[in-house]
Design an enzyme around this catalytic site. Structure first.
Site, PDB file in Angstrom:
ATOM      1  N   ASN A 117      25.567  82.937  13.469  1.00 27.83           N
ATOM      2  CA  ASN A 117      26.545  81.643  13.536  1.00 27.83           C
ATOM      3  C   ASN A 117      28.020  82.166  13.888  1.00 27.83           C
ATOM      4  O   ASN A 117      28.503  82.358  13.078  1.00 27.83           O
ATOM      5  CB  ASN A 117      26.611  80.747  12.423  1.00 27.83           C
ATOM      6  CG  ASN A 117      27.383  79.685  12.302  1.00 27.83           C
ATOM      7  OD1 ASN A 117      27.843  79.356  13.529  1.00 27.83           O
ATOM      8  ND2 ASN A 117      27.690  79.174  11.039  1.00 27.83           N
TER       9      ASN A 117
ATOM     10  N   GLU B 148      29.809  73.284   6.398  1.00 30.54           N
ATOM     11  CA  GLU B 148      31.375  73.229   6.975  1.00 30.54           C
ATOM     12  C   GLU B 148      31.624  71.949   7.707  1.00 30.54           C
ATOM     13  O   GLU B 148      32.535  71.152   7.782  1.00 30.54           O
ATOM     14  CB  GLU B 148      31.784  74.262   7.729  1.00 30.54           C
ATOM     15  CG  GLU B 148      32.156  75.582   6.883  1.00 30.54           C
ATOM     16  CD  GLU B 148      31.799  76.924   7.648  1.00 30.54           C
ATOM     17  OE1 GLU B 148      31.923  76.760   8.749  1.00 30.54           O
ATOM     18  OE2 GLU B 148      31.627  77.756   6.832  1.00 30.54           O
TER      19      GLU B 148
HETATM   20  C1  PEP Z   1      27.451  80.472   7.383  1.00 30.38           C
HETATM   21  O1  PEP Z   1      28.276  79.844   7.520  1.00 30.38           O
HETATM   22  O2  PEP Z   1      26.373  79.943   8.001  1.00 30.38           O
HETATM   23  C2  PEP Z   1      27.203  81.730   6.827  1.00 30.38           C
HETATM   24  C3  PEP Z   1      26.147  82.137   6.443  1.00 30.38           C
HETATM   25  O3  PEP Z   1      28.516  82.698   6.595  1.00 30.38           O
HETATM   26  P1  PEP Z   1      28.744  83.775   6.106  1.00 30.38           P
HETATM   27  O4  PEP Z   1      27.691  84.833   6.551  1.00 30.38           O
HETATM   28  O5  PEP Z   1      30.036  84.245   6.608  1.00 30.38           O
HETATM   29  O6  PEP Z   1      28.667  83.544   4.556  1.00 30.38           O
END
Ligand code: PEP
Length: 251
Positions: free
Chosen positions: A9, A98
């Site tokens: 992502n 988010e």
């Molecule tokens: C996400 O936002 O889906 C995520 C897993 O972020 P991070 O790996 O930065 O915790």
């Protein structure tokens, strides 16, 4: 056995289409070496079409980070599932925390899951609590997200859906939740889907997201009872993401 799924992502990164192409080239090379996994890249929607043109023999798939359930109409600033599919996405993130934080409801998530399936895409339904409570209230919270997310899903489509358990408190750092706690949650998620949709609920894939990195990805996949991981900030750091993929070559 299914190959572990790794979903990258990229969030709202990188800043330009040129940089996105560079990042994708390196990611594609690293993925070509990591033959034991299936890689899905979720770039900003604006870059989907351009990047999908440069995919290597279909080994990397694309995912839209967010798309509307409606097929069209007065939704200024939004894109539809069908538009995302047309641009090259075959997966759709639904209900990322988010996006939920900007006002998306459980009902909206259910509609988007149905719209993604109708557009022949595989929804990745993100669920997860903001904080844990000693009374176990987080299980009830996740169950509500699952029930609404799966509300319009027929039993015949259960194996096309992926549930990404992403505890909000674990996102954006360097430490995942423990694989043992993930294992417990994975059992709970499958049990909830089986309760609402019958025995085929066991065929829904469960993956984990939240601070997965090159040091902890392998352990989570081995001991967390998940068949994939969702990687955020580390997926746009070329050196770290390449290292992460190489730690998975023996899985
Ligand atoms: C996400 O936002 O889906 C995520 C897993 O972020 P991070 O790996 O930065 O915790």
């Amino acid at each position: 056995m299914l190959k572990p799924l790794v979903v990258a992502n990229w969030k709202m990164n990188p800043a330009t289409s040129r940089e996105a192409k560079k990042l994708f080239e390196v990611t594609k090379k690293a993925a070509a070496k990591a033959r034991t996994i299936t890689l899905v890249v979720a770039p900003p929607a604006l870059y989907l079409r351009e990047l999908a043109k440069g995919r290597a023999g279909g080994r990397v798939s694309f995912c839209v980070q967010s798309a509307e359930a409606s097929a069209g109409g007065a939704h200024t600033g939004e894109i539809s599932m069908r538009q995302a599919k047309d641009a090259g996405a075959s997966y759709a993130l639904v209900g990322h925390s988010e996006v939920r934080a900007r006002g998306m409801s459980n009902t909206d998530a259910g509609r988007q899951v149905a719209a993604a399936l109708a557009a022949n895409m595989r929804p990745i339904l993100c669920v997860g609590e903001a904080k844990r409570s000693p009374s176990g209230a987080h299980f009830a919270f996740v169950a509500e997200q699952l029930k609404a997310g799966f509300e319009q899903v027929p039993a015949s489509k259960l194996s096309d859906i992926i549930v990404a358990y992403e505890p909000v408190w674990a996102i954006g750092g360097e430490e995942t939740m423990s694989p043992r706690e993930m294992h417990e949650m994975a059992i709970f998620i499958r049990k909830t889907i089986v309760e609402t949709h019958g025995p085929k609920g066991i065929s829904t894939r469960v993956i984990y997201g939240g601070s997965v990195n090159e040091d902890n990805a392998d352990e989570m996949l081995r001991d967390g009872d998940v068949s994939g991981i969702l990687v955020g900030h580390v997926s746009v750091d070329v050196a770290r993401f390449t290292a992460l993929l190489s730690t998975l070559s023996n899985i």
